[in-house]
Design a protein around this motif. Structure first.
Motif, PDB file in Angstrom:
ATOM      1  N   GLY A  51      -3.390  -0.950  -8.872  1.00 23.10           N
ATOM      2  CA  GLY A  51      -4.334   0.122  -9.143  1.00 23.10           C
ATOM      3  C   GLY A  51      -4.302   1.190  -8.063  1.00 23.10           C
ATOM      4  N   TYR A  52      -5.228   2.127  -8.159  1.00 16.83           N
ATOM      5  CA  TYR A  52      -5.333   3.192  -7.157  1.00 16.83           C
ATOM      6  C   TYR A  52      -6.786   3.381  -6.785  1.00 16.83           C
ATOM      7  N   ILE A  53      -6.992   4.037  -5.637  1.00 14.41           N
ATOM      8  CA  ILE A  53      -8.345   4.318  -5.157  1.00 14.41           C
ATOM      9  C   ILE A  53      -8.611   5.805  -5.295  1.00 14.41           C
ATOM     10  N   GLY A 110      -3.377   6.126  -3.311  1.00  9.57           N
ATOM     11  CA  GLY A 110      -4.470   7.074  -3.403  1.00  9.57           C
ATOM     12  C   GLY A 110      -4.152   8.055  -4.521  1.00  9.57           C
ATOM     13  N   ASN A 111      -5.002   9.057  -4.700  1.00  7.35           N
ATOM     14  CA  ASN A 111      -4.700  10.069  -5.727  1.00  7.35           C
ATOM     15  C   ASN A 111      -4.839  11.501  -5.198  1.00  7.35           C
ATOM     16  N   LEU A 140       0.844  -1.190   0.000  1.00  5.87           N
ATOM     17  CA  LEU A 140       0.000   0.000   0.000  1.00  5.87           C
ATOM     18  C   LEU A 140       0.885   1.247   0.000  1.00  5.87           C
ATOM     19  N   SER A 141       0.777   2.048  -1.052  1.00  7.33           N
ATOM     20  CA  SER A 141       1.505   3.320  -1.146  1.00  7.33           C
ATOM     21  C   SER A 141       3.006   3.147  -1.005  1.00  7.33           C
ATOM     22  N   GLU A 152      -2.713   7.120 -12.089  1.00  5.30           N
ATOM     23  CA  GLU A 152      -3.136   6.336 -13.250  1.00  5.30           C
ATOM     24  C   GLU A 152      -1.963   6.054 -14.187  1.00  5.30           C
ATOM     25  N   ASP A 153      -1.040   7.037 -14.292  1.00  6.61           N
ATOM     26  CA  ASP A 153       0.149   6.833 -15.128  1.00  6.61           C
ATOM     27  C   ASP A 153       1.106   5.841 -14.476  1.00  6.61           C
TER      28      ASP A 153
END
Length: 294
Positions: free
Chosen positions: A267-269, A238-239, A150-151, A249-250
């Protein structure tokens, strides 16, 4: 799900404590959570994850590693105190913490073990898993059935960017203090995102080679260390105010192309930060789904 306070000892004789979330059923699967900088194992996020994975007969262990909080004492088997916490930790010593947690879980009868790390805890998880491979620790590796990161942060690059033009000055200062045998004094204010000792700063600014495997900004980097992970691999970010340079996303697109693991879930949330604030349930559900498929 009830939480039980537990204690265990690492192979280098450090005493650590944590919480074991154990379902009423006699489960054989467990998720072990390693926290990041300047914090501890008491996480609302982890509680939600524990509640969610109980649905698939999986228990959870979250523990305080030797990097707990900013400054803390860690105790040896003989009761001796050593300076610990984020400001004084050597991230490579996390190997003993994570292996100690795994050995504790095995003694409790767990056969399928999943490792999860957040932020620096993700760095520690990758480092430990690869060291187990390098040392051919088959008796441990055979129990590890999946990795959740995570992160995961590029710490050496983040350190340079945070200091910007002050980086050479602070590196020279740290080297001078090292020569004077003053590795345990704190660096000047605003050298790092948290108070940090000379010893630990040098680990991130100069002696980072063994933990330098999240080099997201290098177009030709092939992520050899991450690609050693053959068990199912989940990665999330996260974003909002996430500690990465790219848009998530990139970053995820690039990693999905470069990470060769056939059982990856990268992926991301949307709408959350580095700590997954207000999206803990969504994160927990994604982890439950990953474990179900693994």
């Amino acid at each position: 799900m009830e939480g039980e306070i537990i204690h265990f000892q690492t192979s280098d004789y450090i005493k650590l404590s944590g919480i074991l979330y154990k379902a009423k059923t006699n489960n054989k699967k467990i998720l072990i959570s390693t926290h990041g900088m300047a914090t501890d194992c008491l996480k609302y996020r982890d509680e939600k994850i524990a509640e969610e994975i109980e649905k698939i007969q999986t228990d959870m262990l979250e523990y305080n590693n030797r990097g707990k909080e900013i400054i803390s004492y860690i105790k040896t088997e003989k009761g001796e105190k050593k300076l610990g916490g984020t400001a004084f930790e050597d991230v490579e010593e996390s190997y003993y913490d994570i292996v100690g947690a795994i050995e504790f879980a095995k003694k409790q009868g767990y056969k399928e073990i999943y490792l999860m790390g957040h932020s620096l805890g993700a760095t520690k998880t990758v480092y430990t898993y690869n060291k187990l491979i390098d040392e051919n620790k088959k008796e441990i590796l055979e129990n590890i059935k999946g990795i959740i990161l995570l992160s995961l942060v590029d710490i050496p690059t983040a350190t340079r960017i945070y200091l910007n033009e002050r980086f050479p000055e602070m590196l020279t200062y740290a080297k001078n203090m090292e020569r004077e045998k003053m590795e345990n004094i704190l660096m000047p204010e605003k050298t790092f995102i948290h108070p940090i000792s000379v010893k630990t700063f040098l680990k991130y600014a100069r002696d980072y080679q063994k933990i330098d495997f999240a080099r997201y900004s290098e177009k030709e980097y092939n992520f050899e260390t991450l690609n050693k992970i053959e068990v199912p691999l989940m990665m999330r970010w996260g974003n909002i105010n996430e500690l990465i340079l790219q848009k998530p996303e990139d970053l995820c697109k690039m990693l999905n192309e470069k990470i060769t693991n056939t059982k990856k879930d990268i992926g991301y949330i949307d709408g959350t930060d580095h700590s997954y604030t207000n999206k803990e349930q969504e994160l927990a559900e994604s982890i439950r789904k990953f474990l179900e498929k693994s």
